[in-house]
Scaffold this active site. Structure first.
Site, PDB file in Angstrom:
ATOM      1  N   CYS A 113       0.819  -1.233   0.000  1.00 29.13           N
ATOM      2  CA  CYS A 113       0.000   0.000   0.000  1.00 29.13           C
ATOM      3  C   CYS A 113       0.845   1.271   0.000  1.00 29.13           C
ATOM      4  O   CYS A 113       0.316   2.356  -0.250  1.00 29.13           O
ATOM      5  CB  CYS A 113      -0.957   0.007   1.188  1.00 29.13           C
ATOM      6  SG  CYS A 113      -2.074  -1.398   1.205  1.00 29.13           S
ATOM      7  N   HIS A 246      -3.091   7.383   2.916  1.00 26.35           N
ATOM      8  CA  HIS A 246      -3.554   6.087   2.416  1.00 26.35           C
ATOM      9  C   HIS A 246      -4.983   5.827   2.917  1.00 26.35           C
ATOM     10  O   HIS A 246      -5.301   6.094   4.074  1.00 26.35           O
ATOM     11  CB  HIS A 246      -2.608   4.986   2.895  1.00 26.35           C
ATOM     12  CG  HIS A 246      -3.064   3.610   2.549  1.00 26.35           C
ATOM     13  ND1 HIS A 246      -3.500   3.273   1.282  1.00 26.35           N
ATOM     14  CD2 HIS A 246      -3.170   2.490   3.303  1.00 26.35           C
ATOM     15  CE1 HIS A 246      -3.851   2.004   1.280  1.00 26.35           C
ATOM     16  NE2 HIS A 246      -3.658   1.509   2.477  1.00 26.35           N
ATOM     17  N   ASN A 276     -10.089   0.081   0.334  1.00 28.52           N
ATOM     18  CA  ASN A 276      -8.632   0.222   0.320  1.00 28.52           C
ATOM     19  C   ASN A 276      -8.111  -0.374  -0.987  1.00 28.52           C
ATOM     20  O   ASN A 276      -8.179  -1.581  -1.181  1.00 28.52           O
ATOM     21  CB  ASN A 276      -8.078  -0.522   1.548  1.00 28.52           C
ATOM     22  CG  ASN A 276      -6.569  -0.512   1.610  1.00 28.52           C
ATOM     23  OD1 ASN A 276      -5.889  -0.087   0.672  1.00 28.52           O
ATOM     24  ND2 ASN A 276      -6.039  -0.989   2.716  1.00 28.52           N
TER      25      ASN A 276
HETATM   26  O1  UT7 Z   1      -3.558  -1.091   3.623  1.00 26.22           O
HETATM   27  C1  UT7 Z   1      -3.051  -1.801   4.693  1.00 26.22           C
HETATM   28  C2  UT7 Z   1      -3.481  -1.226   5.884  1.00 26.22           C
HETATM   29  N1  UT7 Z   1      -4.553  -1.999   6.495  1.00 26.22           N
HETATM   30  C3  UT7 Z   1      -5.139  -1.429   7.500  1.00 26.22           C
HETATM   31  O2  UT7 Z   1      -4.837  -0.305   7.783  1.00 26.22           O
HETATM   32  C4  UT7 Z   1      -6.131  -2.199   8.312  1.00 26.22           C
HETATM   33  C5  UT7 Z   1      -5.993  -1.780   9.736  1.00 26.22           C
HETATM   34  N2  UT7 Z   1      -6.923  -2.441  10.627  1.00 26.22           N
HETATM   35  C6  UT7 Z   1      -8.238  -2.156  10.616  1.00 26.22           C
HETATM   36  O3  UT7 Z   1      -8.695  -1.348   9.831  1.00 26.22           O
HETATM   37  C7  UT7 Z   1      -9.126  -2.815  11.652  1.00 26.22           C
HETATM   38  O4  UT7 Z   1      -8.335  -3.502  12.566  1.00 26.22           O
HETATM   39  C8  UT7 Z   1     -10.157  -3.794  11.009  1.00 26.22           C
HETATM   40  C9  UT7 Z   1     -11.209  -2.997  10.265  1.00 26.22           C
HETATM   41  C10 UT7 Z   1      -9.449  -4.764  10.076  1.00 26.22           C
HETATM   42  C11 UT7 Z   1     -10.860  -4.591  12.107  1.00 26.22           C
HETATM   43  O5  UT7 Z   1     -11.485  -3.720  13.039  1.00 26.22           O
HETATM   44  P1  UT7 Z   1     -11.329  -3.991  14.591  1.00 26.22           P
HETATM   45  O6  UT7 Z   1     -12.131  -2.951  15.272  1.00 26.22           O
HETATM   46  O7  UT7 Z   1      -9.874  -4.064  14.893  1.00 26.22           O
HETATM   47  O8  UT7 Z   1     -12.075  -5.353  14.775  1.00 26.22           O
HETATM   48  P2  UT7 Z   1     -11.471  -6.752  15.291  1.00 26.22           P
HETATM   49  O9  UT7 Z   1     -10.501  -7.316  14.353  1.00 26.22           O
HETATM   50  O10 UT7 Z   1     -11.030  -6.562  16.717  1.00 26.22           O
HETATM   51  O11 UT7 Z   1     -12.762  -7.664  15.304  1.00 26.22           O
HETATM   52  C12 UT7 Z   1     -13.838  -7.398  16.193  1.00 26.22           C
HETATM   53  C13 UT7 Z   1     -14.899  -8.449  15.955  1.00 26.22           C
HETATM   54  C14 UT7 Z   1     -14.370  -9.869  15.976  1.00 26.22           C
HETATM   55  O12 UT7 Z   1     -15.339 -10.674  16.615  1.00 26.22           O
HETATM   56  P3  UT7 Z   1     -15.117 -11.144  18.133  1.00 26.22           P
HETATM   57  O13 UT7 Z   1     -13.846 -11.920  18.141  1.00 26.22           O
HETATM   58  O14 UT7 Z   1     -15.048  -9.886  18.929  1.00 26.22           O
HETATM   59  O15 UT7 Z   1     -16.350 -11.966  18.406  1.00 26.22           O
HETATM   60  C15 UT7 Z   1     -14.317 -10.258  14.523  1.00 26.22           C
HETATM   61  O16 UT7 Z   1     -14.462 -11.643  14.311  1.00 26.22           O
HETATM   62  O17 UT7 Z   1     -15.492  -8.279  14.656  1.00 26.22           O
HETATM   63  C16 UT7 Z   1     -15.499  -9.520  13.953  1.00 26.22           C
HETATM   64  N3  UT7 Z   1     -15.379  -9.245  12.529  1.00 26.22           N
HETATM   65  C17 UT7 Z   1     -16.437  -9.017  11.746  1.00 26.22           C
HETATM   66  N4  UT7 Z   1     -17.747  -8.991  11.973  1.00 26.22           N
HETATM   67  C18 UT7 Z   1     -18.572  -8.710  10.947  1.00 26.22           C
HETATM   68  C19 UT7 Z   1     -14.237  -9.141  11.799  1.00 26.22           C
HETATM   69  N5  UT7 Z   1     -14.558  -8.856  10.521  1.00 26.22           N
HETATM   70  C20 UT7 Z   1     -15.905  -8.766  10.458  1.00 26.22           C
HETATM   71  C21 UT7 Z   1     -16.813  -8.485   9.420  1.00 26.22           C
HETATM   72  N6  UT7 Z   1     -18.130  -8.466   9.709  1.00 26.22           N
HETATM   73  N7  UT7 Z   1     -16.408  -8.207   8.154  1.00 26.22           N
END
Ligand code: UT7
Length: 319
Positions: A113, A246, A276
């Protein structure tokens, strides 16, 4: 002193739009989760057989038209991608042929990225010193090709697209500075750990991400790198007219706006309808802000990328 200067921008998005509502039908997710956690509502996805070079050519042609530059003037193509058409030749060489360019050099950059920022930094040096006269710098991705569409943690985040700029030498700035960084010790938090060997795919050929670690690194690295770039030029956040970070997550962008000190109304955001797009995200956002008239001559623009590697960087330029 000579500089390189962007004299035209262009971009291209594939026709097909995949909304969060469509994803709701396919996997266990919701529009509410995706939008509230990321700010994304929809993304564009390339058609079957539509390649990174096809997207890149359309973006490059738009940038060349905006710059008033023809194929015989171009003598450098630097293309950033994580999703090349094939193992080799480089996608830049394929684009060179499709554009009808036959002078100079063409090569790919791989910094995920951050790829466009790396590519622009390198092209800037080659053009500013006069070694090349007219460069096209492209960020282009068919990122959908390396997504596991059953993995809700990653597939909802990304989209396809391409953005491009034309660079020429100038005695007026132009690109003021570039600051590039990487920390390879973090390679495991965002990767596609697969390859082709002996005619077979070895490893896992889809995106894997530790989202929370990437989130933390993105905020810290870009906030520090913004300070580094501004201090290097004896400028302050208040001097920045347009901040083009980004486009990964609106929560990262909002945090950066606050930490860096550039108010949200001066931050360009395109991720809502694009997701993204990896190496394409910064040039896509820049092109949007140039075409709608936000970016005006003489203004200070800060471009930033962060991605797999981990890699990150800042380009500061005077429009
Ligand atoms: O270009 C490269 C750069 N990439 C990035 O900058 C990405 C950076 N990271 C992020 O943007 C965030 O960490 C994410 C958007 C990927 C995830 O958000 P988060 O607030 O960190 O959520 P999480 O990973 O802690 O997940 C929270 C919950 C989990 O469930 P449990 O374990 O709490 O029951 C996940 O399983 O959300 C669940 N989850 C979803 N639920 C519905 C993860 N993906 C999804 C989804 N739909 N698509």
């Amino acid at each position: 002193m000579t500089y390189s200067r962007i004299i035209g921008t262009g971009s291209y998005l594939p026709e097909r739009v995949v909304t969060n509502l469509e994803l709701e039908q396919r996997i266990e997710t919701s529009d509410e989760w995706i939008y509230s956690r990321t700010g994304i509502q929809a993304r564009h996805v390339a058609a079957e057989g539509e390649l990174t070079s096809d997207l890149a050519v359309k973006a490059a042609q738009a940038a060349m038209a905006a710059a008033g530059v023809t194929a015989d003037e171009v003598d450098l193509i630097v293309l950033a991608t994580t999703t090349p058409d094939m193992v080799f030749p480089s996608t830049a060489c394929i684009v060179q042929a499709k554009l009808g360019v036959s002078n100079g050099a063409a090569f790919d950059i791989q910094a995920v990225c951050t790829g466009f920022i790396y590519a622009l930094a390198i092209a800037d040096k080659l053009v500013a010193c006069g070694q090349h006269k007219c460069a096209i710098v492209i960020g282009a991705e068919v990122f959908s090709s390396i997504l596991d569409w059953t993995d809700r943690r990653t597939c909802v985040l990304f989209g396809d697209g391409a953005g491009a700029v034309v660079l020429k030498q100038s005695d007026q700035p132009g690109i003021l500075s570039s600051h590039l960084h990487s920390d390879g010790a973090l390679n495991h938090i965002l990767r596609v750990p697969g390859k082709i060997s002996g005619g077979q795919i070895q490893g896992h050929p889809f995106v894997e991400m530790d989202g929370q670690s990437v989130f933390r690194v993105a905020v810290k690295s870009l906030a520090e790198c913004a300070v580094e770039a501004l201090e290097h030029n004896q400028l302050q956040a208040a001097d920045v007219d347009w901040y083009v970070p980004h486009q990964a997550n609106i929560r990262i962008i909002n945090t950066l706006s606050e930490k860096v000190g550039v108010p949200r109304e001066r931050v360009v955001v395109t991720l809502t309808r694009q997701g993204n797009t990896s190496a394409a995200s910064v040039p896509l956002a820049l092109d949007a802000a140039v075409r709608d008239g936000r970016v005006q001559p003489g203004q200070l623009v800060m471009l930033q990328g962060v991605g797999g590697g981990m890699t990150w960087g800042t380009v500061l330029l005077r429009w």
